[in-house]
Motif scaffolding. Structure first.
Motif, PDB file in Angstrom:
ATOM      1  N   GLU A 666       0.838  -1.194   0.000  1.00 25.11           N
ATOM      2  CA  GLU A 666       0.000   0.000   0.000  1.00 25.11           C
ATOM      3  C   GLU A 666       0.880   1.254   0.000  1.00 25.11           C
ATOM      4  O   GLU A 666       1.722   1.428   0.882  1.00 25.11           O
ATOM      5  N   PRO A 667       0.709   2.155  -0.967  1.00 20.19           N
ATOM      6  CA  PRO A 667       1.507   3.386  -0.978  1.00 20.19           C
ATOM      7  C   PRO A 667       1.036   4.353   0.101  1.00 20.19           C
ATOM      8  O   PRO A 667      -0.059   4.230   0.650  1.00 20.19           O
ATOM      9  N   ILE A 668       1.905   5.318   0.406  1.00 21.02           N
ATOM     10  CA  ILE A 668       1.510   6.431   1.265  1.00 21.02           C
ATOM     11  C   ILE A 668       0.826   7.466   0.382  1.00 21.02           C
ATOM     12  O   ILE A 668       1.418   7.957  -0.584  1.00 21.02           O
ATOM     13  N   ARG A 669      -0.411   7.806   0.731  1.00 21.54           N
ATOM     14  CA  ARG A 669      -1.170   8.772  -0.069  1.00 21.54           C
ATOM     15  C   ARG A 669      -1.717   9.867   0.835  1.00 21.54           C
ATOM     16  O   ARG A 669      -2.346   9.597   1.860  1.00 21.54           O
ATOM     17  N   ASN A 670      -1.439  11.102   0.418  1.00 25.15           N
ATOM     18  CA  ASN A 670      -2.008  12.285   1.074  1.00 25.15           C
ATOM     19  C   ASN A 670      -1.800  12.253   2.583  1.00 25.15           C
ATOM     20  O   ASN A 670      -2.701  12.566   3.368  1.00 25.15           O
ATOM     21  N   ALA A 671      -0.586  11.893   3.009  1.00 25.99           N
ATOM     22  CA  ALA A 671      -0.257  11.878   4.435  1.00 25.99           C
ATOM     23  C   ALA A 671       0.182  13.266   4.880  1.00 25.99           C
ATOM     24  O   ALA A 671       0.426  14.167   4.064  1.00 25.99           O
ATOM     25  N   THR A 672       0.314  13.429   6.194  1.00 26.58           N
ATOM     26  CA  THR A 672       0.708  14.707   6.790  1.00 26.58           C
ATOM     27  C   THR A 672       2.003  14.535   7.577  1.00 26.58           C
ATOM     28  O   THR A 672       2.139  13.588   8.370  1.00 26.58           O
ATOM     29  N   LEU A 673       2.941  15.427   7.324  1.00 25.81           N
ATOM     30  CA  LEU A 673       4.180  15.480   8.098  1.00 25.81           C
ATOM     31  C   LEU A 673       4.021  16.533   9.186  1.00 25.81           C
ATOM     32  O   LEU A 673       3.722  17.693   8.899  1.00 25.81           O
ATOM     33  N   LYS A 711      23.691  29.244  25.616  1.00 30.21           N
ATOM     34  CA  LYS A 711      24.956  28.517  25.508  1.00 30.21           C
ATOM     35  C   LYS A 711      24.821  27.504  24.372  1.00 30.21           C
ATOM     36  O   LYS A 711      23.719  27.254  23.872  1.00 30.21           O
ATOM     37  N   CYS A 712      25.915  26.930  23.951  1.00 31.27           N
ATOM     38  CA  CYS A 712      25.867  25.931  22.882  1.00 31.27           C
ATOM     39  C   CYS A 712      24.894  24.839  23.284  1.00 31.27           C
ATOM     40  O   CYS A 712      25.022  24.235  24.355  1.00 31.27           O
ATOM     41  N   SER A 713      23.908  24.567  22.429  1.00 30.99           N
ATOM     42  CA  SER A 713      22.832  23.655  22.796  1.00 30.99           C
ATOM     43  C   SER A 713      22.603  22.630  21.698  1.00 30.99           C
ATOM     44  O   SER A 713      22.590  22.968  20.511  1.00 30.99           O
ATOM     45  N   LYS A 714      22.382  21.393  22.121  1.00 32.25           N
ATOM     46  CA  LYS A 714      22.033  20.310  21.219  1.00 32.25           C
ATOM     47  C   LYS A 714      20.517  20.180  21.229  1.00 32.25           C
ATOM     48  O   LYS A 714      19.926  19.742  22.224  1.00 32.25           O
ATOM     49  N   LEU A 715      19.880  20.569  20.130  1.00 31.19           N
ATOM     50  CA  LEU A 715      18.424  20.578  20.046  1.00 31.19           C
ATOM     51  C   LEU A 715      17.942  19.388  19.214  1.00 31.19           C
ATOM     52  O   LEU A 715      18.681  18.842  18.398  1.00 31.19           O
ATOM     53  N   ARG A 716      16.681  19.027  19.437  1.00 32.01           N
ATOM     54  CA  ARG A 716      16.144  17.849  18.748  1.00 32.01           C
ATOM     55  C   ARG A 716      14.911  18.226  17.934  1.00 32.01           C
ATOM     56  O   ARG A 716      13.927  18.738  18.465  1.00 32.01           O
ATOM     57  N   LEU A 717      14.997  17.955  16.635  1.00 33.67           N
ATOM     58  CA  LEU A 717      13.882  18.141  15.720  1.00 33.67           C
ATOM     59  C   LEU A 717      13.128  16.817  15.613  1.00 33.67           C
ATOM     60  O   LEU A 717      13.684  15.801  15.197  1.00 33.67           O
ATOM     61  N   TRP A 718      11.842  16.838  15.986  1.00 35.81           N
ATOM     62  CA  TRP A 718      11.008  15.646  15.904  1.00 35.81           C
ATOM     63  C   TRP A 718      10.122  15.710  14.661  1.00 35.81           C
ATOM     64  O   TRP A 718       9.711  16.780  14.241  1.00 35.81           O
ATOM     65  N   MET A 719       9.827  14.522  14.086  1.00 32.33           N
ATOM     66  CA  MET A 719       8.937  14.429  12.924  1.00 32.33           C
ATOM     67  C   MET A 719       8.045  13.198  13.073  1.00 32.33           C
ATOM     68  O   MET A 719       8.484  12.165  13.584  1.00 32.33           O
ATOM     69  N   THR A 720       6.812  13.344  12.641  1.00 30.09           N
ATOM     70  CA  THR A 720       5.924  12.182  12.511  1.00 30.09           C
ATOM     71  C   THR A 720       5.218  12.272  11.163  1.00 30.09           C
ATOM     72  O   THR A 720       5.025  13.361  10.613  1.00 30.09           O
ATOM     73  N   VAL A 721       4.851  11.098  10.641  1.00 29.21           N
ATOM     74  CA  VAL A 721       4.029  11.022   9.425  1.00 29.21           C
ATOM     75  C   VAL A 721       2.728  10.331   9.808  1.00 29.21           C
ATOM     76  O   VAL A 721       2.734   9.246  10.409  1.00 29.21           O
ATOM     77  N   LEU A 722       1.607  10.981   9.479  1.00 28.47           N
ATOM     78  CA  LEU A 722       0.287  10.439   9.787  1.00 28.47           C
ATOM     79  C   LEU A 722      -0.495  10.232   8.504  1.00 28.47           C
ATOM     80  O   LEU A 722      -0.519  11.109   7.637  1.00 28.47           O
ATOM     81  N   MET A 723      -1.103   9.052   8.380  1.00 24.15           N
ATOM     82  CA  MET A 723      -1.968   8.767   7.237  1.00 24.15           C
ATOM     83  C   MET A 723      -3.309   8.258   7.768  1.00 24.15           C
ATOM     84  O   MET A 723      -3.353   7.304   8.556  1.00 24.15           O
ATOM     85  N   ARG A 724      -4.369   8.930   7.366  1.00 21.61           N
ATOM     86  CA  ARG A 724      -5.721   8.635   7.845  1.00 21.61           C
ATOM     87  C   ARG A 724      -5.781   8.628   9.377  1.00 21.61           C
ATOM     88  O   ARG A 724      -6.433   7.792  10.006  1.00 21.61           O
TER      89      ARG A 724
END
Length: 849
Positions: A666-673, A711-724
């Motif tokens: 099943e392909p990913i269709r019209n999902a949201t990041l 000060k020098c900081s290590k930051l974290r970028l989070w991502m999720t993909v949602l479909m339906r």
């Protein structure tokens, strides 16, 4: 010397089993089990004696020196500290009683594996001999059995070393031994022994071929001898753990038949896969005029194929997420380990996101394969390596490959067989060797057309013919990150060097797999010692593969690493954090390319001092749980547009987002990041994400203003993909933010020492970046140099500060130290295979780095 005859016992699908015959010897299938009432286990405590001079005889063992008790199954190296390095002759013997009800039955004596050569006596009669350290063998022994008094079995075992004068028939380098010659050459009765009682005709083997398309399992049942009139078989198949009625088929066996084929049809097939490891059990009863023989085997319904560069399991494109398992263990060395240990390590592997293992140059024990079947792990299994090539080796390898493929045929977890690893034991530049490889590939495909075959898993060389196009690569991260990216980019394009020989056969469908890569993360020595009750095991002092561990512990304190890491546990935590970031970077780099459909991390567990495992030698998991984010069927990942993943506060940070999508049709269709920066208010969404099944690619670009941190900081970028509305992927990416205030230069100056070569460009870069570059030295000057000469050493001794950018092995110059700078290329494993670690003591001028 005893004479033997050789028998070829024809199996189904053109499979043959080779056996050395004396008193009716047979090739056997370890995955066929019999009713408990038919089996008498000979596992347990045996008498044992070594025979360094080879002077003992089977009828005078009780007078031997140094008799001890030994446990079977297990190698002698795992039981006696003084025999860890013992190669040569050893004797096993014990007494046992046979049930009187077995009188008049055929009785088989079966060994699951003895390493390496075994000669067997029963009640003073020589039964026969067998060569080969990994596979089972058996003889009928009813004519030698006593029913009214104890029986005595004697086994002479020869475990050869590499001394061809001492072991001219089978020196170690000419026999399949895998990594035994690297770590510990094991010997003895290391797998189970049993007696099995049968009627006059009985079931020798059951081979099951799944035919998923036609909803059918094809059972081929091999009998000990041609059937008599009135013989019939009953087959009952049920799905394990299901409340379903078994499927029963009864068939008459024609007189003279020695192999019976029965098709078992299903209304609904439950396919075996890593997520749903459905298993079936087939129980076969053979009814003869003098009794009933009952055997059973376990199998799975699944298909494995390669098509258009994809690896398909049950017709679905899968991503092979595997680790390399050398299957050495902390207590039994080579196995078999306990059920608890196997279940534990496989559970941890799946928790980390693995769906497979590459069993490395070792034929795994049946128990290992049973647990892989149950827990849903796809296995690529290597044949054990040898290290010298001649006609004897060719014959030995071919015979043992035939037996190997028969023994493990029914295990659904096995998806691929591999003959050679990294060209070990062969010269691929020789045309006749490549011809032999092509012949062996054809043989293995003919014996088992249901699985993939790899001729050679190469390290810089290539293939002659293979169902998978693979290569090995080791790069240290972060200092070789760009080189790793370039290598992956080239490999993703199916480079010519993978099929480099004039007679190589590239067919165009071969999927790409990076079959070895990895990084080190040191074990917590204190946890290892806990496993051994505070006693240091033999391998703490073993020098192989960058050991010994004990020497490293001494150097930790001698070089005052405690001032950086605190203690050994802190050292382990920091190196494991480095291992996590390195592996995550490498995996995510590969997942950007849809043509790469799998990888094998080196390795599943540490092996002695080889500390690149996801677990340590004692199966304690390392701090790698976050691998689960990038080790899944669908992965979302971010690639920074800044090579160093660093931005000044107030500047625009930007990332390209990729999605790799496997494990479904099943392909990913019209999902949201969805994305957000942890601990800040930065967040956003991207709609309309589309990815075909079995594909990967860039799906979005995101950017935001870097927070103005203090000060020098290590930051974290989070991502999720949602479909339906359902989350199908989640991952993160670290990046660095620097305070804007740090851009304001202080009063200090920078001096570039002896400006030449690349330092000329570096000096110009510093000036363009706003640094005050001076030609004179003063108290507030930092000197940047690539080499320490006498004048610079004097500057250091007078309190000056130097940033040394070592570009050569002579960079320390005039400083006398117990350490030296070495080229990464001085030895092949330095810095890349055996990871180099970078560290700073965060105080003084480095406090805020």
């Amino acid at each position: 010397m005893m004479k033997f005859t050789c028998a070829w016992i024809r199996m189904s699908m053109g499979i043959f089993v080779f056996a050395i015959v004396h008193v009716y010897a047979q090739g056997v299938s370890a995955m066929v089990r019999y009713d408990d009432a038919q089996v008498l286990s000979l596992d347990g405590i045996w008498n044992f004696a070594t025979d360094p001079d080879g002077k003992l005889t089977h009828d005078a063992l009780n007078g031997a020196r140094g008799i001890r008790k030994i446990k079977v199954p297990a190698c002698w190296e795992a039981q006696f500290d003084d025999l860890v390095d013992y190669d040569g002759v050893a004797w096993y013997w014990r007494e046992f009683e046979v049930p009187k009800g077995w009188r008049g039955r055929r009785i088989r004596l079966q060994f699951d594996a003895v390493d390496y050569f075994a000669r067997v006596w029963l009640n003073g009669h020589e039964i026969g001999a067998h060569e080969g350290g990994y596979l089972p063998f058996a003889w009928e022994v009813q004519d030698c059995i006593r029913f009214d008094s104890p029986n005595e079995i004697v086994v002479k075992v020869i475990d050869p070393s590499g001394d061809a004068k001492r072991f001219p028939e089978f020196p170690l380098h000419e026999v399949p031994n895998g990594k035994q010659s690297h770590y510990c050459n094991i010997g003895g009765i290391w797998q189970s022994v049993r007696l099995i009682a049968h009627p006059s005709n009985y079931i020798l083997n059951i081979l099951v071929t799944p035919d998923v398309k036609r909803k059918m399992a094809i059972l081929r049942i091999q009998l000990r001898r041609p059937a008599d009139v009135g013989t019939k078989v009953s087959i009952s198949v049920r799905r394990i753990g299901a409340r379903e009625r078994p499927i029963t088929v009864v068939r008459s066996v024609q007189r003279g038949e020695s192999e019976v084929t029965v098709n078992v049809r299903f209304e609904r097939v439950c396919r075996w896969s890593p997520d749903h490891p459905h298993l079936y059990r087939a129980t076969v009863k053979l009814f003869t005029r003098d009794g009933v023989d009952c055997a059973h085997t376990t199998f799975g319904m699944r298909t494995v194929e390669v098509r258009d560069g994809k690896l398909l399991l049950n017709g679905v494109p899968v991503y092979f997420r595997a680790a390399l398992d050398q299957a050495f263990y902390p207590d039994v060395i080579y196995g078999p380990p306990t059920d608890e240990m196997l279940k534990k390590q496989f559970t941890i592997g799946k928790r980390f996101g693995l769906n497979g293992l590459r069993v490395h140059i070792k034929i795994p024990t049946p128990k290992y394969l049973d647990w892989a079947d149950r827990m849903g792990l796809m296995l690529w299994v290597d044949f054990p390596s040898w290290y010298r090539f001649n006609e004897r080796v060719k014959q030995r390898v071919e015979e043992q490959v035939r037996e190997w493929l028969v023994r493990d045929f029914n295990h659904p977890s096995i998806i691929a067989w591999c003959l050679v690893n990294e060209e070990w034991g062969i010269n691929m530049d020789a045309r006749e060797v490549r011809e032999w490889l092509r012949k062996m590939y054809s043989l293995m495909k003919r014996l088992d057309p249901t699985r993939l075959v790899i001729d050679n898993s190469p390290a810089g060389r290539g293939h002659v013919i293979s169902d998978i196009e693979d290569q090995h690569v080791y790069r240290n991260i972060p200092d070789r990150a760009s080189d790793f990216e370039n290598w992956v980019r080239t490999f993703a394009g199916h480079p010519h060097y993978t099929f480099r020989y004039p007679d190589s056969i590239r067919r165009g469908f071969e999927p790409l797999v990076v079959s070895e890569f990895g990084n080190w993360g040191l074990p917590d020595v204190n946890r290892l010692l806990e496993f051994y009750g505070g006693k240091e095991p033999y391998w703490f002092f073993q020098s192989a593969y960058r050991g010994p561990i004990y020497d490293g512990v001494l150097k930790f304190w001698r070089y005052h690493f405690d001032s950086v890491y605190g203690d050994l546990s802190g050292w382990a935590r920091m190196t494991q954090a480095h291992q996590l970031e390195s592996l995550k970077f490498e995996i995510e780099t590969m997942r950007c390319y849809p043509s790469i459909v799998g990888y094998v991390i080196t390795q599943f567990t540490d092996l002695n001092a080889e500390s690149n495992g996801l677990m340590d030698m004692c199966r304690n998991p390392k701090a790698l749980d976050d691998l689960r984010y990038c080790q899944r069927d669908t992965v979302v990942l971010a690639r920074p547009t800044s090579p160093a993943s660093t931005w000044w506060g107030g500047k625009v940070a930007s990332f390209d987002v990729y999605v790799s999508h496997f494990g479904t049709n099943e392909p990913i269709r019209n999902a949201t990041l969805r994305w957000w920066v942890e601990g800040t208010g930065l967040r956003g969404r991207v709609h309309g994400i589309n990815v075909p099944a079995g594909d990967a690619g860039k799906v979005a670009a995101i950017s935001f203003i870097t927070p103005n941190v203090r000060k020098c900081s290590k930051l974290r970028l989070w991502m999720t993909v949602l479909m339906r509305g359902r989350e199908i992927a989640r991952n993160y990416r670290y990046f660095w933010a620097f305070p804007r205030a740090y851009r304001q230069m202080g009063k200090g100056t920078v001096h570039v020492w002896r400006t030449r070569g690349r330092l000329i460009r570096f000096k110009a870069y510093l000036m363009r970046s706003g640094y005050r570059v001076c030609d004179e030295l003063s108290d507030d000057t930092i000197v940047i140099a690539t080499h320490l000469d006498l004048e610079l050493v004097k500057w250091l001794r007078d309190g000056g500060r130097v940033l040394l950018l070592a570009e050569g092995t002579d960079a320390l110059g005039a400083i006398q130290m117990p350490l030296r700078i070495a080229s990464r290329n001085e030895k092949g494993w330095w810095g890349d295979w055996a990871t180099s670690f970078l560290w700073l003591r965060r105080d003084g001028m480095f406090e805020h780095v």
